[in-house]
Design a protein around this motif. Structure first.
Motif: not given
Length: 462
Positions: A293, A314-315, A317, A320-321, A355-356, A358-360
């Protein structure tokens, strides 16, 4: 009355001639050099040849003679050198050997970047060639001589050549002895021509402590652990770490979040790029044993791993920044190319690339090759990323229709191209099959190294 002396164009003083050439564009320089022999010499002033990319591939007799002329003319005055060569061709290998030998007498060399077409070198014995050809030992000794004699080397790359890995300890030591204050970019990561062969020597990475201005470093995952990260904490100028991950990671100690956190503390501008290459098991274990992380991950790229790990996707996120680039490239010949469009995958599951997206929030590049995808998924990705998305690469031949309660039964290619273009704020089209490297669809016939090495070498450029 003084007699005026008339001088011709061929008698212009050198300092004036140099100034004339300095104002000309490169094509005009070449044209002006045909004026006379003296003006031809003006073209060869060292200030106009600070950087040269020597292309020693696809050699015939005429190209060989031209290459030798440029090597002997500029080899001892050039500052920045890229060598593009065919590492499996005897003529190209011999020319590379000659060029490195010439460069070993250049005390002003600042940059030496090897860019082969394959991660292996031509064998040292060849019955079809009278002279000895380039091999890892000869190349290493040339590099060592260059490191010893040049004054201020700033950039060096072994070009993903696996045969040079065994010499990296001595290379690191020699850099520490002669260029510890100047080295900025160092590429010692390799590719493996046989991913199943996983023998590697230890690396004494403690030499890196002495590199005061190191900004970019590429290295194999074999050597990356908490002790390695601790050493990098001494390199406060570090901006980018590039890690190449090969097949076997089961016995690797891995890294910890605590040590990545410490590295980011001491190197606040550092970014991480992970390249997973021909590594099926590493791709499967990505989110379990490799990803942490606290990694400052900006680029994640998987090449020819023959599987798509949706749990790892999916991990993402966690980043994300930081995550800006996501590649997943496979050959449909060896991978489950239908995995993203299967009913059992899509029932209740979001496409992991959506998903990536959306979150990244800083994700600006997505490359998906070798896997079929739904048009609606492509539409969702482009809407989520908008004009932040700078590069989107998918194949037209892998595009499939999707349906929902309100969608029209068909979506033309032009319609999706227009919609994605509007979202990205620039013209966009999916790639055609003929424009992708042939190794994607014919992995047994073509060499993946020719596709991968140019991509991996670009990682070192700031």
């Amino acid at each position: 009355m003084e007699t005026q002396i008339s001088r011709g164009w061929n008698e212009i003083p050198n300092v004036v001639l140099d100034q004339i050439f300095a104002y000309l564009s490169w094509p005009d320089k070449v044209n002006a050099s045909s004026t006379c022999k003296r003006w031809r010499c003006g073209l060869y002033h060292p200030c106009f040849w600070k950087s040269i990319s020597f292309s020693l591939k696809m050699m015939n007799k005429d190209k060989e003679e031209k290459a030798k002329y440029f090597m002997h003319t500029f080899g001892k005055i050039v500052r920045n050198v890229d060598i593009l060569f065919d590492s499996l061709d005897p003529m190209s290998s011999l020319l590379t050997d000659d060029l490195l030998n010439i460069l070993s007498g250049n005390t002003q060399l600042n940059r030496l970047m090897l860019i082969p077409n394959h991660c292996a070198l031509y064998p040292s014995k060849n019955n079809s060639c009278n002279a000895s050809v380039l091999n890892s030992s000869r190349m290493y000794h040339h590099i060592l001589t260059i490191l010893t004699k040049t004054d201020k080397l700033e950039e060096l790359s072994i070009g993903c050549l696996h045969d040079l890995i065994v010499y990296c300890n001595q290379i690191l030591k020699t850099i520490a002895d002669h260029h510890s204050k100047t080295i900025r970019i160092l590429g010692i990561a390799s590719m493996k021509y046989d991913p199943e062969e996983y023998v590697y020597d230890s690396l004494d990475f403690h030499y890196l402590k002495n590199y005061e201005n190191l900004q970019v470093l590429s290295v194999n995952y074999d050597y990356v652990n908490d002790d390695f990260l601790q050493v990098l904490c001494s390199c406060s100028s570090l901006k980018r770490i590039i890690i190449h991950i090969h097949s076997n990671v089961q016995d690797h100690p891995g890294t910890t979040d605590a040590k990545w956190t410490e590295l980011v503390k001491y190197c606040p501008n550092v970014e991480l790029r992970l390249n997973v290459i021909h590594a099926y098991y590493a791709a499967l274990e990505l989110e379990k044993t490799i990803l942490k992380k606290a990694m400052p991950l900006t680029h994640l790229r998987l090449f020819f791993c023959e599987t798509l790990n949706d749990n790892a996707l999916n991990s993402l996120h966690m980043y994300s920044n930081s995550l800006r680039s996501l590649w997943w490239v496979d050959s449909p010949v060896y991978s489950d190319s239908d995995v993203l469009v299967k009913d059992d995958f899509n029932m209740g599951n979001m496409n992991p690339f959506i998903f990536a997206s959306w979150r990244c929030v800083n994700l600006e590049e997505i490359v998906l090759i070798g896997y079929k995808y739904f048009v609606d998924d492509l539409r969702a990705i482009s809407r989520l990323r908008g004009n932040v998305l700078k590069n989107l690469v998918v194949l037209r031949s892998e595009m499939m229709e999707s349906f929902d309660d309100t969608a029209s039964p068909t979506t033309t290619s032009k319609e999706i191209e227009q919609e994605v273009s509007e979202c990205m704020g620039k013209s966009w089209k999916p790639m055609k099959k003929k424009d992708v490297h042939p190794v994607i669809f014919h992995p047994d016939k073509y060499d993946s190294d020719e596709y991968l090495i140019p991509i991996l070498c670009k990682d070192l450029e700031l």
